[in-house]
Design an enzyme around this catalytic site. Sequence first.
Site, short mmCIF file in Angstrom:
data_model
loop_
_atom_site.label_atom_id
_atom_site.label_comp_id
_atom_site.label_asym_id
_atom_site.label_seq_id
_atom_site.Cartn_x
_atom_site.Cartn_y
_atom_site.Cartn_z
CE1 TYR A 1 -2.68 -3.33 0.63
CE2 TYR A 1 -2.86 -2.77 2.95
CZ TYR A 1 -3.11 -3.64 1.90
OH TYR A 1 -3.79 -4.80 2.15
CB SER B 1 -13.01 -6.96 0.77
OG SER B 1 -11.94 -6.20 0.30
N PRO B 2 -14.93 -7.21 4.00
CG PRO B 2 -15.19 -6.53 6.22
CD PRO B 2 -14.19 -6.57 5.10
NE ARG C 1 -11.89 -6.32 -3.85
CZ ARG C 1 -10.74 -6.20 -3.18
NH1 ARG C 1 -10.47 -5.09 -2.55
NH2 ARG C 1 -9.89 -7.20 -3.14
N GLY C 2 -17.53 -2.48 -1.03
CA GLY C 2 -18.47 -1.35 -1.12
C GLY C 2 -19.89 -1.77 -1.49
CG PHE C 3 -21.33 -4.60 -4.71
CD1 PHE C 3 -22.30 -3.91 -5.41
CD2 PHE C 3 -20.29 -5.17 -5.42
CE1 PHE C 3 -22.25 -3.78 -6.78
CE2 PHE C 3 -20.23 -5.05 -6.80
CZ PHE C 3 -21.20 -4.36 -7.48
#
Length: 336
Positions: free
Chosen positions: A64, A213-214, A217-219
């Site tokens: 990152y 990413s629980p 990823r934004g969905f």
Amino acid sequence: MENITKVKLGSQGLVIPALGLGCMGMTTIAGADIYGKADENESIATIHRSLELGGNFLDTADLYGPLLNERLVAKAIRGNRAKYIVATKFGYEIDDQEQLTWGYNGKKAYVKKAAERSLKNLGTDYIDLYYLHRLDPNTPIEETVSAMADLVKEGKVRYIGLSEVGSGTIRKAHSIHPLTAVQTEYSLFERSVEEEGVLNALKELGIGFIAYSPLGRGFLTGELKSPDDFAADDFRRSLPKFQGEQFYKNIELADEIKTMAREKNITSSQLAIAWVVAKGLVPIPGTKRIKYVEQNIEAAKIKLSSADLARLESIIPLGTVTGDRYDAANMAVVGK
């Protein structure tokens, strides 16, 4: 400090909060924004607020930035190192000019070099949990893990883990030095570790599981409406989940989750996080905003009934196609 449940991660002695803080979005990667623009001061304030609420488990990686994220974490924890549990990762090769080569490197000499660099960037003399970020297809896992074990012997690393690997690799690695954790993408939208038997292997071996990413990823925030909601350089535009017809199918599923969350008077994100916690796993939702870290930590306290879990899992049954989680090149190296 507010009370957040503590859990044992694996069977090697590491105790962490039931929810961690993913720091990836707090900096760019190779110049690209991840999940929109970040503000350094706000990111640091988010880490501090998380600590106040008992959320002292931070997840970063040398990838990152590269390296910028570890340096930001260093600023946030300076003078207070002992209060934080810091996890970082290596394995994407970074050269001496601090540039990503986009190759993988798990060779013994590189493991040592990467660890020394992370220690320096984090401003610390030990890393609580050190992961191999991705398997190096050209280096036996035994070589990589024995180099990681040396770091444990030297006191530079307390516990070790792997990210995005299959059961065979986990067993080989664990026989060289006990693993404390395996980290993989996991959410209502992404359950391949269940389908492929990875979770069963971890249970059998006494290794913990960290779900990145629980929120899909934004969905699973329930806030996405169209692919145009993303900036041109948002990396999600390259992911199959977010493309064409699949995007709209996923929105329909997310809307059903939103309906259920509304009935419970919580947000979609909170419901998605509470589901991971109810599965006995540790989610590390990423955020760079105080408001969301507060909501996420509240979510870890929500108790879901078996009927709630059944309903959620009937909305998105195991095996539902939601699109690959990476492009083809990156999919080729996960789960091996």
